[in-house]
Design an enzyme around this catalytic site. Structure first.
Site, PDB file in Angstrom:
ATOM      1  CE  LYS A  41       6.865  -6.723  -0.067  1.00  0.00           C
ATOM      2  NZ  LYS A  41       6.231  -7.765   0.763  1.00  0.00           N
ATOM      3  CG  ASP A  86       0.948  -5.094   0.474  1.00  0.00           C
ATOM      4  OD1 ASP A  86       0.104  -4.603  -0.316  1.00  0.00           O
ATOM      5  OD2 ASP A  86       0.828  -5.026   1.702  1.00  0.00           O
TER       6      ASP A  86
END
Length: 353
Positions: A220, A238
């Site tokens: 991420k 997320d």
């Protein structure tokens, strides 16, 4: 005189019996009776197998037609009910969505969101790739706003990887205390800085395989850096992104890596970075976790989860956050396009309000 019509007998009789079915004048009643017996006698002997199935088939078709009309009326009634899903939701829920339909719906949602959030951007303040990677690591389990309020002091004192790698851990901890988990985050950002100095000449690498080897950096964080500091497409999975793509039924996966792969297959690679911004912006402003503002959602007709939140337009508008609700955003120094759209900068740490 007796006038006799017997079309049913004519339909059941053999060829030529249709002539008998026509109206016939008979002067003698007994002759008419004899004629009737002669006419019906062959009909009894002939097999009467075709008319019954035809009648049954006709009845079945009528029943099916009536049932279909009733289903349509029920669907229209459900769509018209207060708080009901947009028209077409009943039919789509009953029929599984094809892969082609899913791709089209997903891409249409992204196009709609691009019109709603033309100013979408990463909501972490940064001026270079080093500041972005540190800020992204610090954003774990806290808000971007809190990170943005904390990093100005951090970068003012430690502007380079070399400075942060050689810092006193206790001093860094004090600065990062407002972010939560400050001891673990201090260890991560100092270890990250040291790795950059030792292995990359103090520069943030621009390759995924190098980024994920840095302390505290996962896929991420790596994609945030690649997409926003290096212009290389990446999907940022997320918490907001995970929640919305499952709510929209783009995927049923719960593992971030599987979500990334599933969503990446729905969109061209060139759209991945902005897709992430659109989805995250929408999750923060309208499609909230606990009470989404369904009645104020611009993509409600495309959302299979419509109705999970507030559907009344007036009540839903009161749930909007950030610039959509007239409140400050998350960045202290947002892009000019955001300010031009009516966005308000976030206040610095410790400011009133």
């Amino acid at each position: 005189m007796v006038v006799r019509r017997d079309s049913a007998v004519g339909e059941q009789g053999p060829a030529g019996a249709n002539k008998t079915a026509k109206a016939t004048k008979v002067s003698d009643p007994s002759a008419a009776e004899n004629s009737a017996r002669e006419t019906t006698a062959p009909a009894k002997a002939a097999p009467a197998s075709k008319p019954a199935p035809v009648k049954k088939a006709t009845t079945a078709r009528k029943t099916a037609a009536v049932k279909k009309v009733a289903e349509k009326k029920a669907a229209v009634k459900a769509d018209a009910a207060p708080g009901a899903a947009p028209a077409g939701r009943t039919a789509s829920a009953a029929k599984p969505e094809s892969r082609t339909a899913l791709v089209r719906r997903a891409r249409r949602i992204n196009r709609e969101l691009a019109e709603v959030y033309p100013y979408a951007h990463p909501e972490l303040d940064f001026e270079n790739s080093f500041q972005l990677i540190v800020a992204t690591v610090l954003s774990a389990q806290t808000t971007d706003l809190r990170v943005n309020q904390t990093t100005p002091a951090l970068f003012a004192k430690y502007p380079t990887p070399e400075d942060l790698a050689a810092a006193d851990p206790q001093e860094v901890e004090e600065i990062l205390r407002p972010c939560g988990f400050f001891r673990a985050k201090t260890k991560s950002v100092m270890g990250l800085s040291k790795a950059l100095v030792d292995n990359h000449g103090g520069e943030v690498p621009g390759r995924l395989e190098d980024l994920v080897k840095l302390p505290g950096v996962g896929r991420k964080t790596a994609f945030v850096v690649l997409g926003n500091a290096f212009g290389r497409p990446g999907i940022t999975v997320d918490t907001h992104f995970q929640r919305l793509v499952r709510r929209w039924r783009w995927t049923e996966a719960t593992d971030p890596d599987k979500i990334e792969a599933a969503i990446g297959a729905l969109f061209p690679k060139s759209e991945w970075t902005m897709l992430s911004h659109h989805v995250i912006f929408h999750g923060r402003r309208i499609c909230h976790a606990r009470k989404p503002a369904c009645g104020a959602c611009p993509i409600a007709p495309l959302c299979p989860a419509f109705g999970e939140g507030e559907t009344d337009p007036e009540k839903a508008r009161k749930l909007l956050k950030y610039e959509k609700g007239g409140f400050p955003g998350q960045r202290l120094k947002p892009p000019q396009s955001y300010l031009d759209a009516g966005g308000i900068p976030a206040p610095p740490l410790g400011a009133a309000g």
